[in-house]
Design an enzyme around this catalytic site. Structure first.
Site, PDB file in Angstrom:
ATOM      1  N   GLY A 125       0.828  -1.206   0.000  1.00  0.00           N
ATOM      2  CA  GLY A 125       0.000   0.000   0.000  1.00  0.00           C
ATOM      3  C   GLY A 125       0.858   1.250   0.000  1.00  0.00           C
ATOM      4  O   GLY A 125       0.608   2.206  -0.752  1.00  0.00           O
ATOM      5  N   ILE A 147       4.189  -7.546   8.593  1.00  0.00           N
ATOM      6  CA  ILE A 147       4.171  -8.851   9.270  1.00  0.00           C
ATOM      7  C   ILE A 147       3.670  -9.930   8.312  1.00  0.00           C
ATOM      8  O   ILE A 147       3.937 -11.097   8.492  1.00  0.00           O
ATOM      9  CB  ILE A 147       3.305  -8.856  10.556  1.00  0.00           C
ATOM     10  CG1 ILE A 147       1.830  -8.574  10.247  1.00  0.00           C
ATOM     11  CG2 ILE A 147       3.849  -7.924  11.613  1.00  0.00           C
ATOM     12  CD1 ILE A 147       0.888  -9.034  11.355  1.00  0.00           C
ATOM     13  N   ASP A 148       2.912  -9.521   7.263  1.00  0.00           N
ATOM     14  CA  ASP A 148       2.291 -10.500   6.365  1.00  0.00           C
ATOM     15  C   ASP A 148       3.305 -11.183   5.431  1.00  0.00           C
ATOM     16  O   ASP A 148       3.007 -12.231   4.864  1.00  0.00           O
ATOM     17  CB  ASP A 148       1.214  -9.838   5.501  1.00  0.00           C
ATOM     18  CG  ASP A 148       0.157  -9.131   6.330  1.00  0.00           C
ATOM     19  OD1 ASP A 148      -0.044  -9.540   7.490  1.00  0.00           O
ATOM     20  OD2 ASP A 148      -0.463  -8.184   5.825  1.00  0.00           O
ATOM     21  N   GLY A 191      -2.494 -11.981   8.325  1.00  0.00           N
ATOM     22  CA  GLY A 191      -1.787 -12.255   7.071  1.00  0.00           C
ATOM     23  C   GLY A 191      -2.505 -11.761   5.825  1.00  0.00           C
ATOM     24  O   GLY A 191      -2.000 -11.937   4.728  1.00  0.00           O
ATOM     25  N   ARG A 192      -3.714 -11.229   5.993  1.00  0.00           N
ATOM     26  CA  ARG A 192      -4.541 -10.798   4.850  1.00  0.00           C
ATOM     27  C   ARG A 192      -4.714 -11.951   3.866  1.00  0.00           C
ATOM     28  O   ARG A 192      -5.109 -13.031   4.261  1.00  0.00           O
ATOM     29  CB  ARG A 192      -3.932  -9.577   4.144  1.00  0.00           C
ATOM     30  CG  ARG A 192      -4.012  -8.308   4.913  1.00  0.00           C
ATOM     31  CD  ARG A 192      -3.825  -7.131   3.991  1.00  0.00           C
ATOM     32  NE  ARG A 192      -2.533  -7.170   3.332  1.00  0.00           N
ATOM     33  CZ  ARG A 192      -2.158  -6.303   2.413  1.00  0.00           C
ATOM     34  NH1 ARG A 192      -2.968  -5.328   2.041  1.00  0.00           N
ATOM     35  NH2 ARG A 192      -0.967  -6.389   1.850  1.00  0.00           N
ATOM     36  N   ARG A 287     -12.686 -24.800  20.757  1.00  0.00           N
ATOM     37  CA  ARG A 287     -12.571 -23.384  21.133  1.00  0.00           C
ATOM     38  C   ARG A 287     -11.734 -22.669  20.066  1.00  0.00           C
ATOM     39  O   ARG A 287     -10.976 -23.304  19.338  1.00  0.00           O
ATOM     40  CB  ARG A 287     -11.862 -23.243  22.474  1.00  0.00           C
ATOM     41  CG  ARG A 287     -12.608 -23.816  23.646  1.00  0.00           C
ATOM     42  CD  ARG A 287     -13.739 -22.893  24.087  1.00  0.00           C
ATOM     43  NE  ARG A 287     -14.259 -23.288  25.391  1.00  0.00           N
ATOM     44  CZ  ARG A 287     -15.197 -24.213  25.592  1.00  0.00           C
ATOM     45  NH1 ARG A 287     -15.709 -24.862  24.554  1.00  0.00           N
ATOM     46  NH2 ARG A 287     -15.607 -24.513  26.807  1.00  0.00           N
TER      47      ARG A 287
HETATM   48  O1  F6P Z   1      -1.112  -5.870   6.934  1.00  0.00           O
HETATM   49  C1  F6P Z   1      -0.919  -6.045   8.302  1.00  0.00           C
HETATM   50  C2  F6P Z   1      -2.221  -6.424   8.991  1.00  0.00           C
HETATM   51  O2  F6P Z   1      -1.937  -6.638  10.364  1.00  0.00           O
HETATM   52  C3  F6P Z   1      -2.936  -7.633   8.396  1.00  0.00           C
HETATM   53  O3  F6P Z   1      -2.350  -8.861   8.746  1.00  0.00           O
HETATM   54  C4  F6P Z   1      -4.331  -7.433   8.922  1.00  0.00           C
HETATM   55  O4  F6P Z   1      -5.265  -8.064   8.089  1.00  0.00           O
HETATM   56  C5  F6P Z   1      -4.488  -5.930   8.880  1.00  0.00           C
HETATM   57  O5  F6P Z   1      -3.167  -5.382   8.877  1.00  0.00           O
HETATM   58  C6  F6P Z   1      -5.255  -5.359  10.037  1.00  0.00           C
HETATM   59  O6  F6P Z   1      -5.409  -3.980   9.849  1.00  0.00           O
HETATM   60  P1  F6P Z   1      -5.921  -2.975  10.986  1.00  0.00           P
HETATM   61  O7  F6P Z   1      -4.723  -2.642  11.848  1.00  0.00           O
HETATM   62  O8  F6P Z   1      -6.423  -1.796  10.237  1.00  0.00           O
HETATM   63  O9  F6P Z   1      -6.965  -3.685  11.765  1.00  0.00           O
END
Ligand code: F6P
Length: 370
Positions: A125, A147-148, A191-192, A287
């Site tokens: 991004g 982190i992804d 991880g998106r 759970r």
């Molecule tokens: O891209 C990093 C990340 O932590 C993703 O793993 C996650 O889907 C997203 O950002 C969460 O975004 P936010 O901090 O806006 O909730």
């Protein structure tokens, strides 16, 4: 990379964009120390591109980057909502954000600040957001963060190893309680659209089932695996589930949509669904745990501190060499660089058919729910 002094950046801007991650402060420290040591001034831009829109900056000196190497987060702040080209300035009557192009405003601030280059630390991004400035003659040098671990062109981004360690620790803890209570436990990790955290933490913790976005799962197969384990005396199961995983033919689980964000989808909820379905199909108590932002916070591991320091220094080397609009990347364990725009709007995903870790995991009996 070798140093040559032919280029003359004397004053640079530094920003951290997108979701934060462990290791950002190590980059800020490395870039600033390297720059100051070579007679270059550093202007820290606050909260990513938002600070460029709002002209919120501060000079970074040696004192401002002292004692931050080990700290999580970013001392500069970050934003994963502020793309100046599509910036939310209000709301339309239908509830959608009113968007304005603030690129000219940012260009004006870059000129007023006298910046010869911008160091942008971020993921896909942030690299996409940097593109209009490259087009308008601003030299943007990218440092890969997320982190992804899904940034196109880099085998590794800093932050990933720390997040993976955090997820592994959590999975280890969940395993002992799963064993005590003879339960199935689902741990949902971030991880998106990329399953790297789930894959790596799943293998590291010996998860019985790993669910990633790149491999659609079948709930009946998951239930079969858990029942098969029980028949063989293994009364508990641990499932490491990526937030982007989805059932065969199904959709990803969306937790919220934030239209003010360039990437509006926030995933979440699949772990709860999987735990519920496992319990229904196996009659084994189940759970779930959602690790969430725990994975983004905290102290970076030694490996991430080192990687971030190397990336920061490499970015400064590129500037000194007179390189323009490049992104520092790691390929085959070596630092190199690609065009910053090559990484825009792309994601590096697991290729299940050829990924060696997927193959290794399958060979040792790990199920991917397929
Ligand atoms: O891209 C990093 C990340 O932590 C993703 O793993 C996650 O889907 C997203 O950002 C969460 O975004 P936010 O901090 O806006 O909730």
């Amino acid at each position: 990379m070798t140093t040559s002094r032919k280029d003359a950046a004397r004053r640079i801007g530094l920003l951290t964009g997108g979701g934060d991650c462990p290791g950002l402060n190590a980059v800020i420290r490395a870039v600033t120390k390297d720059a100051l040591g070579n007679g270059i001034e550093v202007v820290g831009i606050e909260d990513g591109f938002l600070g460029l829109i709002e002209n919120r900056t501060r000079t970074l000196d040696a004192a401002s980057v002292s004692n931050i190497l080990h700290q999580g987060g970013t001392v500069l702040g970050s934003s994963n909502k502020a793309n100046p080209a599509k910036f939310a300035v209000g709301m339309n009557d239908d509830g959608t954000p009113k968007l304005a192009d603030m690129t000219d405003v940012c260009m004006k601030h870059i000129e007023e600040l006298g910046l010869d280059a911008l160091i942008v630390v971020g993921g896909d991004g942030t690299m996409t957001t940097a593109a209009p400035y490259c087009d308008r003659g601003v030299n943007c040098i990218g440092v890969p963060k997320t982190i992804d671990n899904d940034l196109w062109g880099s085998d590794l981004t800093f932050g990933f190893l720390t997040a993976t360690q955090t997820a592994t620790d959590a999975l280890d803890r969940v395993r002992t309680t799963a064993a005590s209570h003879h339960r199935a436990m689902v741990v949902e990790v971030m991880g998106r659209n990329a399953g790297w955290i789930a894959l790596q933490a799943g293998v590291a913790s010996g998860a019985d089932i790993i669910l990633v976005p790149e491999i659609e799962f079948d709930l009946d197969k998951i239930a079969e695996t858990i029942l098969h384990r029980r028949e063989h005396g293994k009364k508990f199961s641990v499932i490491c589930c990526s937030e982007g995983a989805r059932p065969v033919g199904g959709k990803q689980f969306i937790e919220r949509i934030d239209l003010t964000s360039p990437d509006p989808i926030r995933l979440g909820g699949v772990g709860k669904m999987v735990a519920g379905e496992v319990e229904k199909r196996t009659a084994i108590e189940s759970r779930y745990v959602v690790l969430g932002h725990v994975q983004r916070g905290g102290t970076p591991t030694a490996a991430d501190r080192v990687l971030a320091t190397r990336f920061g220094h490499a970015a400064m080397e590129l500037l000194r060499k007179g390189e323009r609009n490049r992104l520092v990347v790691m390929q085959d364990y070596k630092l190199t660089h690609i065009g910053i725009q090559e990484a825009a709007d792309k994601q590096r995903l697991i290729e299940p058919a050829t990924d060696p870790l997927v193959a290794a995991a399958r060979c040792i009996g790990t199920s991917f729910g397929d």
